[in-house]
Design an enzyme around this catalytic site. Structure first.
Site, PDB file in Angstrom:
ATOM      1  N   SER A  43       8.684 -78.655 -25.781  1.00  0.00           N
ATOM      2  CA  SER A  43       9.452 -79.423 -26.246  1.00  0.00           C
ATOM      3  C   SER A  43       9.222 -81.031 -27.443  1.00  0.00           C
ATOM      4  CB  SER A  43      10.208 -79.931 -24.720  1.00  0.00           C
ATOM      5  OG  SER A  43      10.903 -79.547 -24.489  1.00  0.00           O
ATOM      6  N   HIS A  75      13.727 -73.835 -28.659  1.00  0.00           N
ATOM      7  CA  HIS A  75      11.600 -73.949 -28.868  1.00  0.00           C
ATOM      8  C   HIS A  75      12.187 -71.750 -29.817  1.00  0.00           C
ATOM      9  CE1 HIS A  75       9.495 -75.549 -25.600  1.00  0.00           C
ATOM     10  NE2 HIS A  75      10.571 -75.923 -25.634  1.00  0.00           N
ATOM     11  N   ARG A  97       5.528 -71.328 -25.853  1.00  0.00           N
ATOM     12  CA  ARG A  97       5.013 -71.488 -24.630  1.00  0.00           C
ATOM     13  C   ARG A  97       5.488 -70.532 -23.445  1.00  0.00           C
ATOM     14  NH1 ARG A  97       4.158 -77.496 -24.230  1.00  0.00           N
ATOM     15  NH2 ARG A  97       1.648 -76.454 -24.036  1.00  0.00           N
ATOM     16  N   THR A  98       4.820 -69.544 -22.971  1.00  0.00           N
ATOM     17  CA  THR A  98       5.050 -69.526 -21.873  1.00  0.00           C
ATOM     18  C   THR A  98       4.971 -70.491 -20.726  1.00  0.00           C
ATOM     19  OG1 THR A  98       4.848 -67.047 -22.133  1.00  0.00           O
ATOM     20  CG2 THR A  98       5.465 -67.501 -19.347  1.00  0.00           C
ATOM     21  N   HIS A  99       6.396 -70.666 -19.923  1.00  0.00           N
ATOM     22  CA  HIS A  99       5.893 -71.403 -18.696  1.00  0.00           C
ATOM     23  C   HIS A  99       5.427 -71.220 -17.213  1.00  0.00           C
ATOM     24  CE1 HIS A  99       7.933 -73.939 -21.341  1.00  0.00           C
ATOM     25  NE2 HIS A  99       7.311 -75.633 -21.459  1.00  0.00           N
ATOM     26  N   GLU A 198      12.284 -83.530 -11.025  1.00  0.00           N
ATOM     27  CA  GLU A 198      11.644 -83.817  -9.529  1.00  0.00           C
ATOM     28  C   GLU A 198      12.619 -84.382  -9.202  1.00  0.00           C
ATOM     29  OE1 GLU A 198      10.087 -84.204 -12.998  1.00  0.00           O
ATOM     30  OE2 GLU A 198       8.620 -82.621 -12.459  1.00  0.00           O
ATOM     31  N   SER A 217       4.276 -78.319 -17.618  1.00  0.00           N
ATOM     32  CA  SER A 217       2.860 -77.640 -18.301  1.00  0.00           C
ATOM     33  C   SER A 217       1.747 -78.113 -18.598  1.00  0.00           C
ATOM     34  CB  SER A 217       3.740 -76.454 -19.628  1.00  0.00           C
ATOM     35  OG  SER A 217       3.575 -78.404 -20.186  1.00  0.00           O
ATOM     36  N   ASN A 240      11.800 -88.445 -21.431  1.00  0.00           N
ATOM     37  CA  ASN A 240      13.496 -88.904 -20.258  1.00  0.00           C
ATOM     38  C   ASN A 240      12.242 -89.945 -19.722  1.00  0.00           C
ATOM     39  OD1 ASN A 240      12.806 -85.531 -19.559  1.00  0.00           O
ATOM     40  ND2 ASN A 240      12.887 -86.776 -17.773  1.00  0.00           N
TER      41      ASN A 240
HETATM   42  I1  8IG Z   1      10.807 -82.233 -21.365  1.00  0.00           I
HETATM   43  O1  8IG Z   1      11.251 -85.474 -15.589  1.00  0.00           O
HETATM   44  C1  8IG Z   1      10.496 -83.328 -19.301  1.00  0.00           C
HETATM   45  N1  8IG Z   1      10.029 -82.265 -19.118  1.00  0.00           N
HETATM   46  N2  8IG Z   1       8.794 -81.852 -14.569  1.00  0.00           N
HETATM   47  N3  8IG Z   1       9.794 -83.620 -15.573  1.00  0.00           N
HETATM   48  C2  8IG Z   1       9.254 -82.556 -15.713  1.00  0.00           C
HETATM   49  N4  8IG Z   1       9.283 -81.651 -16.077  1.00  0.00           N
HETATM   50  C3  8IG Z   1       9.688 -82.542 -17.347  1.00  0.00           C
HETATM   51  C4  8IG Z   1      11.023 -84.004 -17.395  1.00  0.00           C
HETATM   52  C5  8IG Z   1      10.683 -84.322 -16.062  1.00  0.00           C
HETATM   53  N5  8IG Z   1      10.980 -84.117 -18.577  1.00  0.00           N
END
Ligand code: 8IG
Length: 277
Positions: A43, A75, A97-99, A198, A217, A240
């Site tokens: 991302s 993506h 990618r595959t998550h 989270e 990932s 973020n």
């Molecule tokens: I972009 O704050 C992205 N991916 N787990 N937490 C998790 N994955 C993320 C976050 C995040 N921001």
């Protein structure tokens, strides 16, 4: 059964055979039987590979055994063969990618890594967008991954195969990245299952256990890379602040915006590092 019908989710299939099939299709479609470096664009990293060099071939994921289309907005569902400047070397760039949260299993998650190895690569650059725990990391800050904590409770390695993960994120490559961008910070990446972000309490837990970055990932891919002897460079883009670190709620739009804003710094970093590998 023809090779294109081999199914990664079938336990009797050897995932390394599917990776070999995938590499053969990539060789055919790109016109070269060897790639040197693989990159996985997470991302916010979508545009950054353009600075590495000219794209010489683009292959739709759907045409390559074991791959499928992207599940995430922002993506792309293709891979590209990119000339690394004028070095004569080639990068294999996975646009998506595959998550793990997609539920296709760990084999699907690490299939790109195994395919990179089968395609001849000796190094893989794993990038991602993630949440940051350090309030000094404004959205759009790239951070080197120094180590990880894998909270998925899964491994890509099958059977009693005990792989050493000391120095998983190759120190020489981290040094190289810091030579290119001396302001780069390093951190420990904590992989959660997702796809929810989270809770603030989980972010505090990640902090207590030694984490600096939270995401969904990279860790499983890095383990699979080590299993096959690839050097690994991991770079996170903090898109973020992790939940509860700031008073702002998290949104995928914010993630995409931060990626756009950081594209230039991240692109220059990737291009310079890959050019010097
Ligand atoms: I972009 O704050 C992205 N991916 N787990 N937490 C998790 N994955 C993320 C976050 C995040 N921001």
């Amino acid at each position: 059964m023809t090779s294109s019908q081999r199914d990664l989710s079938d336990p009797s299939t050897d995932p390394f055979d599917v990776a070999a099939d995938a590499a053969a299709v990539i060789a055919e479609r790109t016109g070269v039987d060897h790639h040197d470096v693989a990159l996985v664009l997470g991302s916010g990293w979508g545009q950054t590979a353009d600075l590495i060099g000219e794209t010489l071939a683009t292959v739709d994921n759907a045409d390559v055994p074991g791959f499928h289309r992207a599940a995430v907005a922002g993506h792309s569902g293709s891979m590209r063969s990119v000339a690394i400047g004028d070095t004569g070397r080639r990068a294999l760039v996975f646009g998506t990618r595959t998550h793990f949260y997609e539920g296709r299993g760990v084999r699907a998650v690490v299939h790109g890594v195994r395919t990179a190895k089968a395609a001849g690569c000796s190094t893989i650059v794993l990038t991602n967008g993630c949440g940051g725990l350090n309030p000094a990391w404004a959205p759009g800050t790239p951070v080197l991954i120094r180590d990880h904590i894998n909270l998925t409770a899964h491994s890509p390695i099958e059977g009693a195969n005990f792989v050493d993960l000391t120095d998983l994120y190759t120190p020489r490559l981290r040094d190289l990245a810091r030579e290119v961008d001396p302001d780069l910070d390093e951190g420990v990446y904590v992989q959660f299952h997702g796809p929810h972000y989270e809770t603030p309490a989980e972010v505090q837990m990640a902090k207590v256990i030694g984490g600096d970055l939270v995401g969904m990932s990279t860790s499983l891919e890095a383990i699979a890379a080590r299993q096959v002897g690839l050097d690994v460079l991991g770079i996170s883009l903090v898109t973020n602040l992790a939940a509860g670190i700031s008073d702002q709620p998290l949104s995928h739009t914010e993630v995409l915006e931060a990626g756009k804003a950081a594209a230039e710094r991240c692109g220059r970093l990737l291009a310079a590092v890959v050019g010097r590998l």
